[in-house]
Design an enzyme around this catalytic site. Structure first.
Site, PDB file in Angstrom:
ATOM      1  N   GLU A  12       0.784  -1.247   0.000  1.00 46.18           N
ATOM      2  CA  GLU A  12       0.000   0.000   0.000  1.00 46.18           C
ATOM      3  C   GLU A  12       0.813   1.293   0.000  1.00 46.18           C
ATOM      4  O   GLU A  12       0.773   2.066   0.974  1.00 46.18           O
ATOM      5  CB  GLU A  12      -0.953   0.001   1.207  1.00 46.18           C
ATOM      6  CG  GLU A  12      -1.899  -1.175   1.241  1.00 46.18           C
ATOM      7  CD  GLU A  12      -2.980  -1.031   2.315  1.00 46.18           C
ATOM      8  OE1 GLU A  12      -2.837  -0.201   3.222  1.00 46.18           O
ATOM      9  OE2 GLU A  12      -3.991  -1.746   2.211  1.00 46.18           O
ATOM     10  N   GLU A  25      -6.531  -7.896   0.422  1.00 48.54           N
ATOM     11  CA  GLU A  25      -7.009  -7.740   1.808  1.00 48.54           C
ATOM     12  C   GLU A  25      -8.476  -7.337   1.764  1.00 48.54           C
ATOM     13  O   GLU A  25      -8.867  -6.496   0.952  1.00 48.54           O
ATOM     14  CB  GLU A  25      -6.269  -6.614   2.560  1.00 48.54           C
ATOM     15  CG  GLU A  25      -4.854  -6.907   2.961  1.00 48.54           C
ATOM     16  CD  GLU A  25      -4.218  -5.737   3.739  1.00 48.54           C
ATOM     17  OE1 GLU A  25      -4.947  -4.926   4.337  1.00 48.54           O
ATOM     18  OE2 GLU A  25      -2.989  -5.645   3.721  1.00 48.54           O
TER      19      GLU A  25
HETATM   20  C1  PNW Z   1      -4.499  -1.983   5.550  1.00 50.15           C
HETATM   21  N1  PNW Z   1      -8.657   2.783   4.301  1.00 50.15           N
HETATM   22  O1  PNW Z   1      -4.533  -0.621   5.808  1.00 50.15           O
HETATM   23  C2  PNW Z   1      -3.121  -2.462   5.970  1.00 50.15           C
HETATM   24  O2  PNW Z   1      -2.404  -3.088   4.906  1.00 50.15           O
HETATM   25  C3  PNW Z   1      -3.125  -3.355   7.161  1.00 50.15           C
HETATM   26  O3  PNW Z   1      -1.863  -3.361   7.745  1.00 50.15           O
HETATM   27  C4  PNW Z   1      -4.227  -2.951   8.122  1.00 50.15           C
HETATM   28  O4  PNW Z   1      -4.176  -3.671   9.326  1.00 50.15           O
HETATM   29  C5  PNW Z   1      -5.556  -3.182   7.420  1.00 50.15           C
HETATM   30  O5  PNW Z   1      -5.593  -2.571   6.156  1.00 50.15           O
HETATM   31  C6  PNW Z   1      -6.764  -2.727   8.237  1.00 50.15           C
HETATM   32  O6  PNW Z   1      -6.738  -1.352   8.437  1.00 50.15           O
HETATM   33  C7  PNW Z   1      -5.607   0.163   5.415  1.00 50.15           C
HETATM   34  O7  PNW Z   1      -8.785   3.860   4.926  1.00 50.15           O
HETATM   35  C8  PNW Z   1      -5.831   1.310   6.133  1.00 50.15           C
HETATM   36  O8  PNW Z   1      -9.406   2.526   3.344  1.00 50.15           O
HETATM   37  C9  PNW Z   1      -6.844   2.186   5.753  1.00 50.15           C
HETATM   38  C10 PNW Z   1      -7.638   1.891   4.655  1.00 50.15           C
HETATM   39  C11 PNW Z   1      -7.432   0.722   3.933  1.00 50.15           C
HETATM   40  C12 PNW Z   1      -6.401  -0.143   4.328  1.00 50.15           C
END
Ligand code: PNW
Length: 482
Positions: free
Chosen positions: A174, A389
């Site tokens: 990401e 994910e």
């Molecule tokens: C991901 N959003 O982060 C990360 O890859 C993980 O490490 C994390 O634990 C997981 O998603 C859950 O949050 C994100 O705002 C953080 O859309 C924010 C977003 C998406 C993914």
């Protein structure tokens, strides 16, 4: 098996890659053991009060570092054939570059061996936000081009060692979250160079970071394909959600497009079309670094498939201020300058009502089908798509406990069912080439700024006795594939 009407007898393509995912800093604990160097997250969680909501750190977590054998045995017993962990760069190179840390290498040797021994296929992420702190202090981490060589050096070391066991490589997790997760200076932190407080990496660091993450990925991929001739497939993980325009008005359509441009388009443009989206170039001007022709060539086609972490959906709307916003870097919404809100109930496919445990998402399992179609439409050259994910953090209060053996997170169980049904519908009806889906996460983990109380796991972790308890969503997820 799908519940979606009409899809009961439809099968997934053979070799569909599915499993659960995780990342090193979020589950390993043992942050100071066996010669590991500190990462920026050790610094952020320890030194910036309030940076993590409950002031938790990665020092002691689910202790996967010590308990990986039992965790892998559990995956095997549940019937998983694949698992997606990440490797901690500062365990391998405590200073980011320089000497190799033998105990760190021995640890991942043991993890890969344990997986391979029971026939679980690893899909490995090389970098999931745990930048070696030394590199941050030395030159500002991902905001400096120097990190490209250091990352490539680390990546080559790992890939050379494990490629024959690893069919899927993710270089970077990401890059959309470039800035404080990778390189920036959160306002509260002392800038190690100037000793001043309150200096943010800001927008320059954000786009420099994006620039070098993609370049680093591409250099590794080029080496992997042409020199090393790896046996697996390599890509990086995008993060981005679906944007449904609020109406067909031009401003709403443009808002949806800008939301895409500044999330997934930022990194998808260069490897599909050869350069950043036009809107990034025209808005950001000299804040956006430029790739040389040689770099563009390396980046284009550097992904063997499209990986998207897709949790939820938003409704995009424009406003009369957008034009002014795009011209004024001092505007709070700059550079996106595009409105969005969480998708509401009005005609938009929604999961059951209920809190997702985080303020940035509602359960919109129907959105994934629209999103996959949109991805194919935006970048027709992408070969196939993997949802790397998805999940949400059902709050603990929603869980009904039965004899401590299983926790009934029924909303999330429903979300997993609906989400997977919609992926199948996307393959079957929309002919989108989706080749994998990974649930986030193997068990509860350190949820970055949200700390330990936000629980994305398919298993519950008791942080006192370290037991893992499967949640109903774990069985819903598994049963779907039976
Ligand atoms: C991901 N959003 O982060 C990360 O890859 C993980 O490490 C994390 O634990 C997981 O998603 C859950 O949050 C994100 O705002 C953080 O859309 C924010 C977003 C998406 C993914």
């Amino acid at each position: 098996a799908s519940h979606e009407t009409g899809l009961k007898d439809v099968k997934l393509p053979q070799n569909f890659a599915w499993g659960v995912a995780s990342s090193a800093y979020q589950i390993e604990g043992a942050a100071k053991e066996d010669g590991k160097g500190p990462s920026i997250w050790d610094m952020l969680s320890h030194q910036v009060p309030g940076f993590v909501a409950d002031n938790s750190t990665g020092d002691v977590l689910a202790e996967h570092y010590y308990l990986f054998k039992q965790d892998i045995a559990r995956l095997k017993a549940l019937g998983f054939k694949a698992f997606s962990p990440s490797i901690s760069w500062p365990r391998i190179f405590p200073f980011g570059n320089g000497p190799v840390n033998a105990p760190g290498v021995a640890h991942y040797d043991a993890v890969i061996t344990a997986l391979v021994d029971v026939g679980i296929s690893p899909a490995v992420t090389l970098f999931h936000w745990d930048t070696p702190l030394a590199l941050f202090h030395e030159y500002g981490g991902w905001s400096n081009e120097k990190i490209v060589d250091d990352f490539v050096h680390y990546a080559k070391f790992i890939i050379t060692r494990y490629d024959k066991y690893v069919p899927i490589w993710f270089t970077i997790n990401e890059p959309q979250y470039c800035n404080w997760q990778y390189a920036g200076y959160p306002a509260e932190i002392l800038n190690p160079k100037t000793g001043k407080k309150g200096e943010k990496g800001g927008i320059k660091a954000r786009f420099a970071c994006g620039h070098y993450t993609l370049l680093a990925h591409a250099r590794v991929a080029k080496w992997y394909h042409e020199e090393f001739k790896g046996q697996g497939r390599i890509t990086f993980k995008n993060s981005g959600n679906y944007y449904e325009p609020a109406s067909t008005a031009a401003a709403d359509l443009r808002s949806a497009q800008r939301n895409y441009d500044f999330s997934i388009g930022w990194f998808s443009g260069p490897w599909t079309d050869g350069d950043y989206p036009e809107s990034l170039k025209s808005t950001l001007d000299d804040v956006l670094p430029k790739y040389t022709e040689e770099e563009k060539r390396i980046i284009k086609g550097s992904c063997d498939f499209y990986a998207i972490d897709a949790y939820t959906s938003y409704t995009a709307f424009g406003s009369s201020n957008d034009e002014a916003c795009m011209k004024d870097p001092k505007n709070g919404a700059f550079p996106e300058c595009a409105g969005s809100r969480q998708a509401g109930n009005d005609g938009f496919p929604m999961g059951p009502a209920g809190d997702t445990g985080v303020d940035w998402m509602k359960t919109t399992p129907g959105g994934i089908r629209r999103y996959l179609r949109k991805l194919k439409e935006m970048w027709p050259s992408i070969p196939d798509i993997v949802v790397t994910e998805f999940g949400f953090a059902e709050p603990f209060e929603n869980l009904m406990k039965t004899k401590g053996e299983i926790l009934w997170d029924l909303r999330r169980a429903d979300y997993y069912q609906g989400f997977l049904d919609n992926i199948l519908a996307s393959i079957h009806y929309d002919k989108v080439n989706v080749t994998g889906a990974w649930g986030w996460a193997i068990f509860d983990n350190f949820e970055w700024n949200a700390g330990l109380s936000t629980r994305f796991g398919l298993q519950y972790v008791n942080y006192t006795d370290l037991t893992r308890t499967p949640k109903a969503s774990m069985f819903q997820f598994l049963n779907w594939f039976q």
